[in-house]
Write an enzyme that holds these catalytic residues in place. Structure first.
Site, PDB file in Angstrom:
ATOM      1  N   TYR A 142       0.958  -1.230   0.130  1.00 31.05           N
ATOM      2  CA  TYR A 142      -0.063  -0.011   0.124  1.00 31.05           C
ATOM      3  C   TYR A 142       1.011   1.264   0.045  1.00 31.05           C
ATOM      4  O   TYR A 142       0.357   2.429  -0.831  1.00 31.05           O
ATOM      5  CB  TYR A 142      -0.959   0.214   1.343  1.00 31.05           C
ATOM      6  CG  TYR A 142      -2.243  -0.607   1.131  1.00 31.05           C
ATOM      7  CD1 TYR A 142      -2.259  -2.160   0.835  1.00 31.05           C
ATOM      8  CD2 TYR A 142      -3.496  -0.138   1.255  1.00 31.05           C
ATOM      9  CE1 TYR A 142      -3.312  -2.874   0.880  1.00 31.05           C
ATOM     10  CE2 TYR A 142      -4.643  -0.845   0.871  1.00 31.05           C
ATOM     11  CZ  TYR A 142      -4.683  -2.088   0.867  1.00 31.05           C
ATOM     12  OH  TYR A 142      -5.604  -2.833   0.787  1.00 31.05           O
ATOM     13  N   LYS A 192       2.976 -15.471   2.159  1.00 34.40           N
ATOM     14  CA  LYS A 192       3.195 -15.924   0.827  1.00 34.40           C
ATOM     15  C   LYS A 192       4.697 -16.180   0.752  1.00 34.40           C
ATOM     16  O   LYS A 192       5.308 -15.831  -0.476  1.00 34.40           O
ATOM     17  CB  LYS A 192       2.721 -14.810  -0.208  1.00 34.40           C
ATOM     18  CG  LYS A 192       2.627 -15.569  -1.702  1.00 34.40           C
ATOM     19  CD  LYS A 192       1.512 -16.583  -1.793  1.00 34.40           C
ATOM     20  CE  LYS A 192       1.593 -17.403  -3.420  1.00 34.40           C
ATOM     21  NZ  LYS A 192       0.913 -18.391  -3.462  1.00 34.40           N
ATOM     22  N   ASP A 224      -2.854 -17.896   0.068  1.00 35.94           N
ATOM     23  CA  ASP A 224      -3.636 -18.527  -0.855  1.00 35.94           C
ATOM     24  C   ASP A 224      -4.621 -20.070  -0.122  1.00 35.94           C
ATOM     25  O   ASP A 224      -5.901 -20.011  -0.152  1.00 35.94           O
ATOM     26  CB  ASP A 224      -3.306 -19.200  -2.313  1.00 35.94           C
ATOM     27  CG  ASP A 224      -2.144 -20.033  -2.016  1.00 35.94           C
ATOM     28  OD1 ASP A 224      -1.413 -19.891  -1.051  1.00 35.94           O
ATOM     29  OD2 ASP A 224      -1.432 -20.221  -2.751  1.00 35.94           O
ATOM     30  N   ASP A 248      -6.524  -7.191   4.011  1.00 31.83           N
ATOM     31  CA  ASP A 248      -7.856  -6.709   3.310  1.00 31.83           C
ATOM     32  C   ASP A 248      -8.465  -7.466   2.720  1.00 31.83           C
ATOM     33  O   ASP A 248      -9.988  -7.493   2.702  1.00 31.83           O
ATOM     34  CB  ASP A 248      -6.975  -5.649   2.439  1.00 31.83           C
ATOM     35  CG  ASP A 248      -8.101  -4.859   1.601  1.00 31.83           C
ATOM     36  OD1 ASP A 248      -9.175  -4.399   2.223  1.00 31.83           O
ATOM     37  OD2 ASP A 248      -8.227  -4.683   0.535  1.00 31.83           O
ATOM     38  N   ASP A 252     -12.557  -9.181   3.959  1.00 35.02           N
ATOM     39  CA  ASP A 252     -13.857  -9.270   3.255  1.00 35.02           C
ATOM     40  C   ASP A 252     -14.422 -10.615   2.967  1.00 35.02           C
ATOM     41  O   ASP A 252     -15.670 -10.872   3.036  1.00 35.02           O
ATOM     42  CB  ASP A 252     -13.725  -8.696   1.559  1.00 35.02           C
ATOM     43  CG  ASP A 252     -13.848  -7.146   1.624  1.00 35.02           C
ATOM     44  OD1 ASP A 252     -13.550  -6.583   2.592  1.00 35.02           O
ATOM     45  OD2 ASP A 252     -14.231  -6.604   0.535  1.00 35.02           O
TER      46      ASP A 252
HETATM   47  C1  IPM Z   1     -10.445  -1.051   3.673  1.00 35.39           C
HETATM   48  C2  IPM Z   1     -10.479  -0.798   2.172  1.00 35.39           C
HETATM   49  C3  IPM Z   1      -9.349   0.488   2.190  1.00 35.39           C
HETATM   50  C4  IPM Z   1      -8.362  -0.828   2.017  1.00 35.39           C
HETATM   51  C5  IPM Z   1      -9.330   1.112   0.713  1.00 35.39           C
HETATM   52  C6  IPM Z   1     -10.489   1.772   0.552  1.00 35.39           C
HETATM   53  C7  IPM Z   1      -7.867   2.062   0.790  1.00 35.39           C
HETATM   54  O1  IPM Z   1     -10.768  -1.813   1.119  1.00 35.39           O
HETATM   55  O2  IPM Z   1     -10.225  -0.225   4.704  1.00 35.39           O
HETATM   56  O3  IPM Z   1     -10.669  -2.471   3.741  1.00 35.39           O
HETATM   57  O4  IPM Z   1      -7.561  -1.346   0.942  1.00 35.39           O
HETATM   58  O5  IPM Z   1      -7.484  -0.545   3.231  1.00 35.39           O
HETATM   59 MN    MN Z   2     -10.936  -3.547   2.251  1.00 33.11          MN
END
Ligand code: IPM
Ligand code: MN
Ligand code: NAD
Length: 362
Positions: A142, A192, A224, A248, A252
């Site tokens: 990042y 990884k 993975d 990240d 999700d």
């Molecule tokens: C999160 C989001 C952010 C990230 C983006 C919006 C920069 O996806 O907070 O999970 O990738 O960290």
């Molecule tokens: Mn995110």
């Protein structure tokens, strides 16, 4: 009466919709416990690009530093998604994390037993899910330089750099062990290492730090495979520690283990004071949800649970945090739920209504 200063950054899309509900709940906390929350609100993300030409103004960052905690909604949206744009809404959240030194992102993933029947995954798989994902937040791909795109005679090119220092890795891995020590004493380090040098160093450091925590068991898994194990045996995970990008993506995925994307809160922390508290930023893990923004149907749960984390981790208000978490659980158990995790045979509640019901339950 104790007074606390909170920076409010609603952002774009459903960010603004859900933060309003967290504020309702905080008002209920003020009334019940006799505190006072003083808010300083500012514009960030796409809205700030439209108004000021930048996603995060220096004055906004300075304002956050003067507060006890930052409550953040979400930033971004199709309006600002031109891949060639120099200014991007997401620069706001990245700038805040870096500018406030918030290197540790805590993302708890817990399945409420009463929700386990009506999620996308089988009850047996998700019913005992209770883990914390600890994501490194101010390093890795990042922030590594160079990051840019260019063209030469052979066409368009782009580079991103995954870079980590030993110190950056050690502090987050150590925190992972500390968290695990306070829980079921099992740490999963995700990397990884079969491909990346940053990951090989990460694994080496994790193995070294492990010597200081003989009471915590450590398991190393490739990212993975971790994505697969999260679905196959999610209840086995206690604390996962991993780098910025992996954390990240995995969270999700992990949000579905808690029922939906609208369920996962997060805390982003830096160095802590002697009493364990310190400035932190609290936000749901989800984004601005352009597909449902403006419809009033977003779940405010992740945002409200983020406010609870703020009460506990930055304001030192443990009882108050418990009261908010209990209120959320009570309301969801009663079948009053957002549209992303509806109860069978019951009409889901819209954002504002659910926020009011949870505030009432506090
Ligand atoms: C999160 C989001 C952010 C990230 C983006 C919006 C920069 O996806 O907070 O999970 O990738 O960290
Ligand atoms: Mn995110
Ligand atoms: P998203 O998290 O916004 O949405 C993914 C899916 O989850 C969508 O179908 C959405 O409707 C659903 N969802 C998300 N939050 C929900 C909620 N509270 N209630 C019900 N459903 C919910 O991810 P995306 O669509 O990939 O990203 C949209 C924008 O948000 C992008 O610009 C992205 O950069 C940004 N984003 C910002 C942050 C942040 O500010 N911290 C985090 C993630 C994404």
């Amino acid at each position: 009466m104790t007074s606390f200063k909170i920076a409010l950054l609603p952002g774009d899309g459903i960010g603004a919709e859900v933060i309003a509900e967290a504020c309702k709940v905080l008002t209920a906390v003020e009334r019940k416990f006799g505190h006072r929350f003083e808010y300083s609100e500012d514009i960030v993300g796409g809205a700030a690009i439209d108004k000021f030409g930048t996603a995060l103004r220096d004055s906004t960052l300075a304002m956050c530093k003067r507060n006890d905690a930052v409550l953040f909604g979400a930033v971004g949206g199709p309006k600002w998604d031109d891949p060639r744009a120099k200014v991007r809404p997401e620069q706001a959240i990245l700038g805040l994390r870096k500018g406030l030194g918030l290197f540790a992102n805590i993302r708890p993933v817990k399945m409420y037993p009463f929700l386990a029947n009506n999620t996308a995954l089988k009850r047996e798989v998700v019913k005992d899910v209770d883990m914390v994902v600890l994501r490194e937040l101010t390093g890795g791909i990042y922030f590594g330089k160079p990051q840019r795109r260019w063209s030469d005679s052979r066409g368009r090119k782009a580079v991103d750099t995954m870079r980590y220092s030993e110190a950056e890795m050690e502090r987050i891995i150590r925190l992972g062990f500390e968290l695990a020590r306070g829980r079921r004493k099992h740490l999963t380090s995700v990397d990884k290492a079969n491909i990346l040098d940053t990951s090989r160093l990460w694994r080496e450091i994790a193995t070294e730090v492990a010597e200081d925590y003989p009471d915590v068991s450590i398991e190393h898994i490739l990212v993975d495979a971790c994505a697969m194990h999260l679905i196959r045996r999610p209840a086995d995970f206690d604390v996962i520690v991993t780098a910025n990008l992996f954390g990240d993506i995995l969270t999700d995925e992990a949000s579905m283990l808690a029922g939906s994307m609208g369920m996962l809160p997060s805390a982003s922390l830096g160095k802590r004071g002697a009493d364990g508290t310190g400035l932190g930023l609290y936000e749901p893990i989800h984004g601005t949800a352009p597909d449902i923004a403006g419809k009033g149907i977003a779940s405010p749960v992740a945002m409200i649970l983020s406010a609870a984390m703020m009460l506990r981790l930055s304001l030192g208000l443990e009882r108050e945090a418990d009261a908010v978490e209990k209120a959320v659980a009570k309301v969801l158990r009663s079948g009053q739920r957002p549209p992303d995790i509806p109860a069978k045979g019951k009409r889901p509640l819209k954002t504002k209504r659910l926020g009011s019901v949870i505030a009432q339950a506090v």
